[in-house]
Motif scaffolding. Structure first.
Motif, PDB file in Angstrom:
ATOM      1  N   VAL A   8       0.881  -1.151   0.000  1.00 48.79           N
ATOM      2  CA  VAL A   8       0.000   0.000   0.000  1.00 48.79           C
ATOM      3  C   VAL A   8       0.927   1.211   0.000  1.00 48.79           C
ATOM      4  O   VAL A   8       1.812   1.316   0.852  1.00 48.79           O
ATOM      5  CB  VAL A   8      -0.939   0.037   1.223  1.00 48.79           C
ATOM      6  N   VAL A   9       0.754   2.081  -0.981  1.00 52.45           N
ATOM      7  CA  VAL A   9       1.615   3.248  -1.134  1.00 52.45           C
ATOM      8  C   VAL A   9       0.752   4.504  -1.054  1.00 52.45           C
ATOM      9  O   VAL A   9      -0.258   4.606  -1.741  1.00 52.45           O
ATOM     10  CB  VAL A   9       2.369   3.209  -2.482  1.00 52.45           C
ATOM     11  N   TYR A  10       1.170   5.429  -0.211  1.00 51.00           N
ATOM     12  CA  TYR A  10       0.493   6.714  -0.042  1.00 51.00           C
ATOM     13  C   TYR A  10       1.419   7.783  -0.604  1.00 51.00           C
ATOM     14  O   TYR A  10       2.600   7.814  -0.253  1.00 51.00           O
ATOM     15  CB  TYR A  10       0.270   7.018   1.435  1.00 51.00           C
ATOM     16  N   SER A  11       0.896   8.664  -1.457  1.00 53.47           N
ATOM     17  CA  SER A  11       1.769   9.690  -2.018  1.00 53.47           C
ATOM     18  C   SER A  11       1.026  10.996  -2.224  1.00 53.47           C
ATOM     19  O   SER A  11      -0.194  11.023  -2.377  1.00 53.47           O
ATOM     20  CB  SER A  11       2.372   9.211  -3.343  1.00 53.47           C
ATOM     21  N   ASP A  12       1.804  12.082  -2.251  1.00 53.61           N
ATOM     22  CA  ASP A  12       1.252  13.390  -2.559  1.00 53.61           C
ATOM     23  C   ASP A  12       1.344  13.660  -4.053  1.00 53.61           C
ATOM     24  O   ASP A  12       0.591  14.463  -4.586  1.00 53.61           O
ATOM     25  CB  ASP A  12       2.003  14.480  -1.791  1.00 53.61           C
ATOM     26  N   GLY A  13       2.280  13.014  -4.732  1.00 49.88           N
ATOM     27  CA  GLY A  13       2.478  13.185  -6.172  1.00 49.88           C
ATOM     28  C   GLY A  13       2.756  11.832  -6.795  1.00 49.88           C
ATOM     29  O   GLY A  13       2.200  10.816  -6.383  1.00 49.88           O
ATOM     30  N   ASN A  14       3.666  11.813  -7.757  1.00 51.63           N
ATOM     31  CA  ASN A  14       4.023  10.576  -8.440  1.00 51.63           C
ATOM     32  C   ASN A  14       4.946   9.748  -7.538  1.00 51.63           C
ATOM     33  O   ASN A  14       6.081  10.151  -7.273  1.00 51.63           O
ATOM     34  CB  ASN A  14       4.708  10.885  -9.768  1.00 51.63           C
ATOM     35  N   PRO A  15       4.480   8.575  -7.057  1.00 49.08           N
ATOM     36  CA  PRO A  15       5.319   7.776  -6.151  1.00 49.08           C
ATOM     37  C   PRO A  15       6.601   7.290  -6.810  1.00 49.08           C
ATOM     38  O   PRO A  15       7.623   7.124  -6.140  1.00 49.08           O
ATOM     39  CB  PRO A  15       4.412   6.618  -5.753  1.00 49.08           C
ATOM     40  N   ILE A  16       6.565   7.079  -8.109  1.00 51.52           N
ATOM     41  CA  ILE A  16       7.754   6.584  -8.813  1.00 51.52           C
ATOM     42  C   ILE A  16       8.874   7.623  -8.738  1.00 51.52           C
ATOM     43  O   ILE A  16      10.035   7.278  -8.491  1.00 51.52           O
ATOM     44  CB  ILE A  16       7.409   6.197 -10.263  1.00 51.52           C
ATOM     45  N   ASP A  17       8.537   8.896  -8.906  1.00 48.08           N
ATOM     46  CA  ASP A  17       9.559   9.947  -8.823  1.00 48.08           C
ATOM     47  C   ASP A  17      10.198   9.990  -7.436  1.00 48.08           C
ATOM     48  O   ASP A  17      11.407  10.138  -7.306  1.00 48.08           O
ATOM     49  CB  ASP A  17       8.949  11.315  -9.147  1.00 48.08           C
ATOM     50  N   GLN A  35       1.176   2.419  13.947  1.00 52.77           N
ATOM     51  CA  GLN A  35       0.174   2.470  15.024  1.00 52.77           C
ATOM     52  C   GLN A  35      -1.207   2.832  14.489  1.00 52.77           C
ATOM     53  O   GLN A  35      -2.213   2.309  14.952  1.00 52.77           O
ATOM     54  CB  GLN A  35       0.615   3.457  16.111  1.00 52.77           C
ATOM     55  N   ARG A  36      -1.260   3.713  13.497  1.00 59.40           N
ATOM     56  CA  ARG A  36      -2.559   4.061  12.889  1.00 59.40           C
ATOM     57  C   ARG A  36      -3.117   2.898  12.078  1.00 59.40           C
ATOM     58  O   ARG A  36      -4.330   2.698  12.018  1.00 59.40           O
ATOM     59  CB  ARG A  36      -2.416   5.314  12.027  1.00 59.40           C
ATOM     60  N   LEU A  37      -2.242   2.137  11.443  1.00 68.14           N
ATOM     61  CA  LEU A  37      -2.701   1.002  10.623  1.00 68.14           C
ATOM     62  C   LEU A  37      -3.138  -0.194  11.457  1.00 68.14           C
ATOM     63  O   LEU A  37      -3.992  -0.970  11.029  1.00 68.14           O
ATOM     64  CB  LEU A  37      -1.586   0.573   9.664  1.00 68.14           C
ATOM     65  N   PHE A  38      -2.539  -0.362  12.634  1.00 63.80           N
ATOM     66  CA  PHE A  38      -2.837  -1.516  13.491  1.00 63.80           C
ATOM     67  C   PHE A  38      -3.215  -1.047  14.896  1.00 63.80           C
ATOM     68  O   PHE A  38      -2.524  -1.349  15.866  1.00 63.80           O
ATOM     69  CB  PHE A  38      -1.629  -2.465  13.536  1.00 63.80           C
ATOM     70  N   PRO A  39      -4.318  -0.293  15.017  1.00 62.44           N
ATOM     71  CA  PRO A  39      -4.700   0.232  16.332  1.00 62.44           C
ATOM     72  C   PRO A  39      -5.013  -0.903  17.302  1.00 62.44           C
ATOM     73  O   PRO A  39      -5.632  -1.897  16.944  1.00 62.44           O
ATOM     74  CB  PRO A  39      -5.945   1.071  16.026  1.00 62.44           C
ATOM     75  N   HIS A  88     -11.464   1.927   5.260  1.00 58.20           N
ATOM     76  CA  HIS A  88     -11.378   3.381   5.333  1.00 58.20           C
ATOM     77  C   HIS A  88     -10.198   3.799   6.217  1.00 58.20           C
ATOM     78  O   HIS A  88      -9.486   4.757   5.902  1.00 58.20           O
ATOM     79  CB  HIS A  88     -12.696   3.956   5.872  1.00 58.20           C
ATOM     80  N   GLY A  89      -9.977   3.068   7.305  1.00 55.39           N
ATOM     81  CA  GLY A  89      -8.858   3.369   8.196  1.00 55.39           C
ATOM     82  C   GLY A  89      -7.519   3.261   7.499  1.00 55.39           C
ATOM     83  O   GLY A  89      -6.618   4.072   7.730  1.00 55.39           O
ATOM     84  N   VAL A  90      -7.358   2.269   6.628  1.00 57.59           N
ATOM     85  CA  VAL A  90      -6.119   2.112   5.864  1.00 57.59           C
ATOM     86  C   VAL A  90      -6.007   3.225   4.828  1.00 57.59           C
ATOM     87  O   VAL A  90      -4.950   3.843   4.666  1.00 57.59           O
ATOM     88  CB  VAL A  90      -6.033   0.724   5.201  1.00 57.59           C
ATOM     89  N   LEU A  91      -7.098   3.523   4.134  1.00 49.81           N
ATOM     90  CA  LEU A  91      -7.073   4.575   3.115  1.00 49.81           C
ATOM     91  C   LEU A  91      -6.683   5.936   3.711  1.00 49.81           C
ATOM     92  O   LEU A  91      -5.978   6.715   3.076  1.00 49.81           O
ATOM     93  CB  LEU A  91      -8.435   4.696   2.435  1.00 49.81           C
ATOM     94  N   PHE A 113      -5.012  -4.741  -7.940  1.00 50.47           N
ATOM     95  CA  PHE A 113      -4.478  -3.399  -7.735  1.00 50.47           C
ATOM     96  C   PHE A 113      -5.603  -2.392  -7.699  1.00 50.47           C
ATOM     97  O   PHE A 113      -6.688  -2.610  -8.237  1.00 50.47           O
ATOM     98  CB  PHE A 113      -3.424  -3.019  -8.787  1.00 50.47           C
ATOM     99  N   GLY A 114      -5.338  -1.301  -6.982  1.00 50.83           N
ATOM    100  CA  GLY A 114      -6.316  -0.232  -6.864  1.00 50.83           C
ATOM    101  C   GLY A 114      -5.626   1.115  -6.800  1.00 50.83           C
ATOM    102  O   GLY A 114      -4.472   1.219  -6.386  1.00 50.83           O
ATOM    103  N   LEU A 115      -6.340   2.140  -7.216  1.00 51.19           N
ATOM    104  CA  LEU A 115      -5.839   3.506  -7.211  1.00 51.19           C
ATOM    105  C   LEU A 115      -6.953   4.420  -6.716  1.00 51.19           C
ATOM    106  O   LEU A 115      -8.078   4.374  -7.230  1.00 51.19           O
ATOM    107  CB  LEU A 115      -5.410   3.903  -8.628  1.00 51.19           C
ATOM    108  N   TRP A 116      -6.635   5.222  -5.695  1.00 51.80           N
ATOM    109  CA  TRP A 116      -7.565   6.215  -5.152  1.00 51.80           C
ATOM    110  C   TRP A 116      -6.912   7.577  -5.248  1.00 51.80           C
ATOM    111  O   TRP A 116      -5.718   7.722  -4.983  1.00 51.80           O
ATOM    112  CB  TRP A 116      -7.859   5.955  -3.681  1.00 51.80           C
ATOM    113  N   ARG A 117      -7.699   8.599  -5.621  1.00 53.68           N
ATOM    114  CA  ARG A 117      -7.227   9.979  -5.610  1.00 53.68           C
ATOM    115  C   ARG A 117      -8.219  10.816  -4.822  1.00 53.68           C
ATOM    116  O   ARG A 117      -9.421  10.763  -5.103  1.00 53.68           O
ATOM    117  CB  ARG A 117      -7.083  10.525  -7.025  1.00 53.68           C
TER     118      ARG A 117
END
Length: 191
Positions: A8-17, A35-39, A88-91, A113-117
Protein backbone atom coordinates in the motif's frame (compact mmCIF):
# COMPACT_ATOMS: atom_id res chain seq x y z
CA UNK A 1 8.88 -15.76 -12.74
CA UNK A 2 6.81 -16.59 -9.66
CA UNK A 3 6.43 -13.96 -6.96
CA UNK A 4 4.10 -12.68 -4.27
CA UNK A 5 3.78 -9.10 -3.10
CA UNK A 6 1.59 -6.77 -1.10
CA UNK A 7 2.04 -3.00 -1.00
CA UNK A 8 0.00 0.00 0.00
CA UNK A 9 1.62 3.25 -1.13
CA UNK A 10 0.49 6.71 -0.04
CA UNK A 11 1.77 9.69 -2.02
CA UNK A 12 1.25 13.39 -2.56
CA UNK A 13 2.48 13.19 -6.17
CA UNK A 14 4.02 10.58 -8.44
CA UNK A 15 5.32 7.78 -6.15
CA UNK A 16 7.75 6.58 -8.81
CA UNK A 17 9.56 9.95 -8.82
CA UNK A 18 9.91 9.88 -5.03
CA UNK A 19 11.19 6.29 -4.97
CA UNK A 20 13.64 6.89 -7.84
CA UNK A 21 15.29 9.61 -5.76
CA UNK A 22 16.29 7.08 -3.04
CA UNK A 23 14.45 8.97 -0.29
CA UNK A 24 15.66 9.16 3.32
CA UNK A 25 13.68 7.05 5.80
CA UNK A 26 11.88 8.91 8.59
CA UNK A 27 12.09 6.20 11.23
CA UNK A 28 9.98 7.88 13.95
CA UNK A 29 7.18 8.49 11.42
CA UNK A 30 7.10 4.78 10.55
CA UNK A 31 6.00 3.90 14.09
CA UNK A 32 3.22 6.49 13.95
CA UNK A 33 1.93 5.10 10.65
CA UNK A 34 2.17 1.52 11.92
CA UNK A 35 0.17 2.47 15.02
CA UNK A 36 -2.56 4.06 12.89
CA UNK A 37 -2.70 1.00 10.62
CA UNK A 38 -2.84 -1.52 13.49
CA UNK A 39 -4.70 0.23 16.33
CA UNK A 40 -4.80 -1.76 19.53
CA UNK A 41 -1.99 -4.11 18.47
CA UNK A 42 1.39 -4.29 20.16
CA UNK A 43 4.09 -3.40 17.63
CA UNK A 44 7.59 -4.68 18.25
CA UNK A 45 10.32 -3.27 16.03
CA UNK A 46 12.37 -6.22 14.79
CA UNK A 47 14.88 -4.56 12.47
CA UNK A 48 15.20 -2.99 9.06
CA UNK A 49 14.61 -4.48 5.63
CA UNK A 50 14.95 -3.35 2.03
CA UNK A 51 11.82 -3.06 -0.09
CA UNK A 52 13.15 -5.76 -2.44
CA UNK A 53 13.07 -8.26 0.45
CA UNK A 54 9.91 -6.95 2.15
CA UNK A 55 7.33 -7.45 -0.60
CA UNK A 56 6.07 -10.82 0.70
CA UNK A 57 6.12 -10.42 4.49
CA UNK A 58 5.23 -13.07 7.06
CA UNK A 59 1.59 -12.80 8.14
CA UNK A 60 2.46 -11.21 11.50
CA UNK A 61 4.98 -8.67 10.15
CA UNK A 62 4.52 -5.27 8.54
CA UNK A 63 7.29 -3.40 6.77
CA UNK A 64 6.76 0.35 6.90
CA UNK A 65 8.59 3.24 5.26
CA UNK A 66 7.83 6.93 5.64
CA UNK A 67 9.59 9.46 3.42
CA UNK A 68 9.07 13.05 2.32
CA UNK A 69 6.01 12.91 0.04
CA UNK A 70 5.43 9.16 0.33
CA UNK A 71 4.67 6.37 2.79
CA UNK A 72 4.49 2.67 2.05
CA UNK A 73 3.64 -0.52 3.87
CA UNK A 74 3.95 -4.21 3.02
CA UNK A 75 1.50 -6.28 5.06
CA UNK A 76 -0.82 -9.10 4.10
CA UNK A 77 -3.04 -8.12 7.06
CA UNK A 78 -4.11 -5.00 5.13
CA UNK A 79 -4.72 -6.64 1.75
CA UNK A 80 -8.32 -7.40 0.77
CA UNK A 81 -9.24 -9.75 -2.07
CA UNK A 82 -10.98 -6.88 -3.85
CA UNK A 83 -9.27 -3.46 -3.75
CA UNK A 84 -12.57 -1.64 -3.16
CA UNK A 85 -12.73 -3.45 0.21
CA UNK A 86 -9.58 -1.69 1.49
CA UNK A 87 -10.70 -0.31 4.83
CA UNK A 88 -11.38 3.38 5.33
CA UNK A 89 -8.86 3.37 8.20
CA UNK A 90 -6.12 2.11 5.86
CA UNK A 91 -7.07 4.57 3.11
CA UNK A 92 -6.91 7.52 5.54
CA UNK A 93 -3.90 6.39 7.62
CA UNK A 94 -1.31 8.64 5.99
CA UNK A 95 -3.48 11.59 4.97
CA UNK A 96 -1.98 11.80 1.49
CA UNK A 97 -3.80 12.60 -1.78
CA UNK A 98 -3.20 9.31 -3.56
CA UNK A 99 -3.31 5.70 -2.40
CA UNK A 100 -2.08 2.73 -4.44
CA UNK A 101 -2.62 -0.92 -3.63
CA UNK A 102 -0.79 -3.74 -5.36
CA UNK A 103 -0.95 -7.41 -4.44
CA UNK A 104 -0.13 -10.59 -6.29
CA UNK A 105 0.11 -14.25 -5.41
CA UNK A 106 1.59 -16.30 -8.22
CA UNK A 107 0.63 -19.72 -6.81
CA UNK A 108 -3.04 -18.69 -6.89
CA UNK A 109 -2.69 -16.86 -10.20
CA UNK A 110 -4.06 -13.76 -8.46
CA UNK A 111 -3.34 -10.10 -9.16
CA UNK A 112 -5.06 -7.13 -7.57
CA UNK A 113 -4.48 -3.40 -7.73
CA UNK A 114 -6.32 -0.23 -6.86
CA UNK A 115 -5.84 3.51 -7.21
CA UNK A 116 -7.56 6.21 -5.15
CA UNK A 117 -7.23 9.98 -5.61
CA UNK A 118 -8.54 12.42 -3.03
CA UNK A 119 -10.45 9.56 -1.38
CA UNK A 120 -12.26 8.44 -4.55
CA UNK A 121 -11.64 5.04 -6.14
CA UNK A 122 -10.27 5.59 -9.65
CA UNK A 123 -9.39 2.02 -10.66
CA UNK A 124 -9.82 -1.38 -9.09
CA UNK A 125 -9.00 -4.75 -10.64
CA UNK A 126 -8.76 -8.16 -9.01
CA UNK A 127 -8.34 -11.26 -11.16
CA UNK A 128 -7.63 -14.90 -10.38
CA UNK A 129 -7.23 -17.87 -12.69
CA UNK A 130 -9.78 -19.88 -10.67
CA UNK A 131 -12.90 -17.75 -10.41
CA UNK A 132 -11.79 -15.16 -13.00
CA UNK A 133 -12.53 -11.47 -12.56
CA UNK A 134 -13.32 -10.72 -8.91
CA UNK A 135 -13.58 -6.96 -9.38
CA UNK A 136 -13.26 -4.55 -12.29
CA UNK A 137 -14.12 -0.90 -11.59
CA UNK A 138 -13.02 2.26 -13.36
CA UNK A 139 -11.23 2.82 -16.63
CA UNK A 140 -8.22 0.60 -17.42
CA UNK A 141 -4.79 2.10 -16.77
CA UNK A 142 -2.17 2.47 -19.53
CA UNK A 143 -0.23 -0.67 -18.56
CA UNK A 144 -3.33 -2.88 -18.90
CA UNK A 145 -3.22 -4.63 -22.26
CA UNK A 146 -5.69 -6.90 -23.99
CA UNK A 147 -9.30 -7.76 -23.33
CA UNK A 148 -8.91 -10.67 -20.92
CA UNK A 149 -6.94 -9.79 -17.77
CA UNK A 150 -7.43 -13.33 -16.40
CA UNK A 151 -5.43 -14.77 -19.29
CA UNK A 152 -2.69 -12.12 -19.06
CA UNK A 153 0.35 -13.73 -17.35
CA UNK A 154 2.31 -10.47 -17.28
CA UNK A 155 -0.37 -8.32 -15.65
CA UNK A 156 0.98 -8.62 -12.09
CA UNK A 157 4.45 -7.50 -13.08
CA UNK A 158 3.31 -4.79 -15.52
CA UNK A 159 0.99 -3.33 -12.90
CA UNK A 160 3.79 -3.29 -10.31
CA UNK A 161 6.00 -1.52 -12.87
CA UNK A 162 3.27 0.92 -13.88
CA UNK A 163 2.16 1.83 -10.36
CA UNK A 164 5.33 1.56 -8.26
CA UNK A 165 8.12 1.77 -10.84
CA UNK A 166 9.93 -1.56 -10.84
CA UNK A 167 9.59 -5.09 -12.14
CA UNK A 168 10.26 -8.38 -10.43
CA UNK A 169 10.54 -10.30 -13.70
CA UNK A 170 13.94 -8.92 -14.64
CA UNK A 171 12.82 -6.34 -17.21
CA UNK A 172 14.93 -3.66 -15.61
CA UNK A 173 14.83 -0.31 -17.37
CA UNK A 174 17.30 2.51 -16.84
CA UNK A 175 14.71 4.63 -15.05
CA UNK A 176 13.36 1.84 -12.80
CA UNK A 177 13.04 2.32 -9.07
CA UNK A 178 15.69 0.23 -7.30
CA UNK A 179 13.85 -1.62 -4.47
CA UNK A 180 17.24 -2.56 -3.01
CA UNK A 181 17.81 1.10 -2.12
CA UNK A 182 14.51 1.70 -0.29
CA UNK A 183 14.82 1.02 3.48
CA UNK A 184 11.83 -0.02 5.61
CA UNK A 185 11.30 -0.76 9.29
CA UNK A 186 9.99 -4.21 10.26
CA UNK A 187 7.32 -4.50 12.96
CA UNK A 188 5.95 -7.69 14.45
CA UNK A 189 2.21 -7.25 14.99
CA UNK A 190 1.04 -8.84 18.24
CA UNK A 191 -2.65 -9.03 19.07
Amino acid sequence: MAFNDTLVVYSDGNPIDVLRACPVLDKPATRGLAQRLFPGATLREIGDELLADALDPPRDVAYVGCFTGLDLVCSWALTPQRPSELSHGVLEAAGRRQVLLHAAHSDAGWCSFGLWRDGALVRSLSVCTGPGVLEDKGAPLPFEAGDDPVADPGLADRSLQGLIGFSRAGHDRLDDVDPELIPLVAYRIIG
